[in-house]
Design a protein around this motif. Structure first.
Motif, PDB file in Angstrom:
ATOM      1  N   THR A 162       0.824  -1.210   0.000  1.00 33.58           N
ATOM      2  CA  THR A 162       0.000   0.000   0.000  1.00 33.58           C
ATOM      3  C   THR A 162       0.861   1.263   0.000  1.00 33.58           C
ATOM      4  O   THR A 162       2.018   1.258   0.433  1.00 33.58           O
ATOM      5  CB  THR A 162      -0.916   0.038   1.239  1.00 33.58           C
ATOM      6  N   GLN A 163       0.265   2.333  -0.491  1.00 24.66           N
ATOM      7  CA  GLN A 163       0.883   3.657  -0.443  1.00 24.66           C
ATOM      8  C   GLN A 163       0.707   4.232   0.960  1.00 24.66           C
ATOM      9  O   GLN A 163      -0.133   3.754   1.735  1.00 24.66           O
ATOM     10  CB  GLN A 163       0.203   4.577  -1.459  1.00 24.66           C
ATOM     11  N   GLN A 174      -3.721   3.611  -0.346  1.00 19.70           N
ATOM     12  CA  GLN A 174      -4.082   3.030  -1.629  1.00 19.70           C
ATOM     13  C   GLN A 174      -3.202   1.819  -1.935  1.00 19.70           C
ATOM     14  O   GLN A 174      -2.017   1.795  -1.598  1.00 19.70           O
ATOM     15  CB  GLN A 174      -3.926   4.062  -2.748  1.00 19.70           C
ATOM     16  N   ARG A 201      -0.898  -0.593  -4.066  1.00 18.21           N
ATOM     17  CA  ARG A 201       0.080  -0.410  -5.122  1.00 18.21           C
ATOM     18  C   ARG A 201      -0.061  -1.535  -6.141  1.00 18.21           C
ATOM     19  O   ARG A 201      -0.464  -2.652  -5.815  1.00 18.21           O
ATOM     20  CB  ARG A 201       1.492  -0.431  -4.538  1.00 18.21           C
ATOM     21  N   THR A 202       0.295  -1.232  -7.388  1.00 13.81           N
ATOM     22  CA  THR A 202       0.211  -2.255  -8.422  1.00 13.81           C
ATOM     23  C   THR A 202       1.370  -3.236  -8.269  1.00 13.81           C
ATOM     24  O   THR A 202       2.436  -2.912  -7.719  1.00 13.81           O
ATOM     25  CB  THR A 202       0.271  -1.631  -9.818  1.00 13.81           C
ATOM     26  N   GLU A 262       4.517  -1.890  -9.974  1.00 17.04           N
ATOM     27  CA  GLU A 262       5.265  -0.908  -9.175  1.00 17.04           C
ATOM     28  C   GLU A 262       6.091  -1.593  -8.091  1.00 17.04           C
ATOM     29  O   GLU A 262       7.246  -1.247  -7.843  1.00 17.04           O
ATOM     30  CB  GLU A 262       4.291   0.091  -8.546  1.00 17.04           C
ATOM     31  N   ARG A 263       5.508  -2.606  -7.460  1.00 15.10           N
ATOM     32  CA  ARG A 263       6.201  -3.296  -6.371  1.00 15.10           C
ATOM     33  C   ARG A 263       7.383  -4.112  -6.895  1.00 15.10           C
ATOM     34  O   ARG A 263       8.439  -4.164  -6.257  1.00 15.10           O
ATOM     35  CB  ARG A 263       5.217  -4.193  -5.622  1.00 15.10           C
ATOM     36  N   GLU A 322      10.232  -1.745  -7.520  1.00 13.18           N
ATOM     37  CA  GLU A 322      10.921  -1.333  -6.286  1.00 13.18           C
ATOM     38  C   GLU A 322      11.864  -2.434  -5.812  1.00 13.18           C
ATOM     39  O   GLU A 322      13.007  -2.164  -5.420  1.00 13.18           O
ATOM     40  CB  GLU A 322       9.901  -1.010  -5.191  1.00 13.18           C
TER      41      GLU A 322
END
Length: 260
Positions: A171-172, A176, A178-179, A182-183, A186
């Motif tokens: 989560t952000q 929210q 996270r996709t 995106e993860r 990272e």
């Protein structure tokens, strides 16, 4: 280890009378499951159609049940399966067939597995893998034959479970979600050795995305291809370092490394 090729064979229709694939036992992983001959049960509508003037063997359909057991005498795990069958022209020659008529070619039943319990693991799970990864693979395996799209989605979720166990937040700060993309990015960017493995994760993610679509037509074979990719990713993550360390001990000893 790699994905069990017997699962790919089980994903295809099996002609009646042919030997069934022998998948690895889901309990002991040391023995193989041997299946007894299936028991067919013709559907009511199919049986009713036999009296039709235009009846053809290809009209015959129904369901079947099958029982398997682990060959390992110390395990002997039972496995129960179900599925559908339909009749088609036999691909065999010079053999006994299920349906022989005075006209036309010989026919056989073709059986398609829809469920096995306990489920066959679609990929090996490294012992050092987090429990979250183990549960993710189990969830995907439970629906492999019944719903390939859902199985692919569960494989993608397995990647996300791994990311959570690795400390990549789902989560952000705003709360929210996270996709997965995106993860993975990272996780990849945190270590220069990770991009090749991240590429494997992305492939599983895309397959899972396809499985979530309402009109998904993913096949069991395609999901197993995704499992092979994820298996390679986890092999590099959890088994690669151990193998590298073992190789160093052999190199240092210039031969087998033996404890005194």
């Amino acid at each position: 280890m790699t994905v069990d090729p017997a699962l790919s064979a089980l994903a295809k229709p099996i002609e009646s009378g042919q030997p069934w694939p022998r998948p690895a036992c889901p309990k002991c992983q040391a023995g193989y499951i041997t299946f007894a001959p299936p028991v067919e049960d013709e559907s009511h509508s199919s049986a009713s159609a036999r009296g039709h003037d235009a009846f053809e063997p290809e009209w015959i359909t129904g369901t079947f049940v099958i029982r398997g057991q682990c060959e390992n005498p110390e395990c002997q795990q039972a496995v129960h399966g179900t599925g559908d069958y339909e009749v088609g022209v036999s691909r065999l020659s010079g053999e006994d067939h299920d349906y022989d008529y005075s006209y036309g070619p010989p026919y056989s039943s073709y059986l398609t597995v829809t469920h096995l319990h306990p489920p066959m693991l679609m990929m090996p799970i490294p012992k050092s893998a987090p429990d979250e990864v183990r549960e993710g693979v189990m969830r995907a395996s439970r629906v492999l034959f019944a719903d390939p799209g859902l199985a692919a989605t569960a494989l993608r979720a397995t990647v996300e479970r791994f990311l959570t166990s690795a400390g990549i937040s789902a989560t952000q700060p705003t709360g929210q979600f996270r996709t997965a993309h995106e993860r993975i990015n990272e996780w990849r960017d945190a270590d220069l050795t990770r991009p090749p493995i991240a590429d494997l994760f992305f492939a599983v993610k895309w397959l899972g995305n396809a499985g979530t679509h309402e009109d998904s037509d993913l096949t069991t074979i395609e999901v197993l291809d995704g499992a092979r990719v994820l298996d390679e990713a986890f092999h590099r993550l959890f088994l690669g370092p151990d193998i590298d360390a073992h190789a160093k001990t052999i190199n240092a000893a210039k031969g087998p490394s033996r404890l005194p």
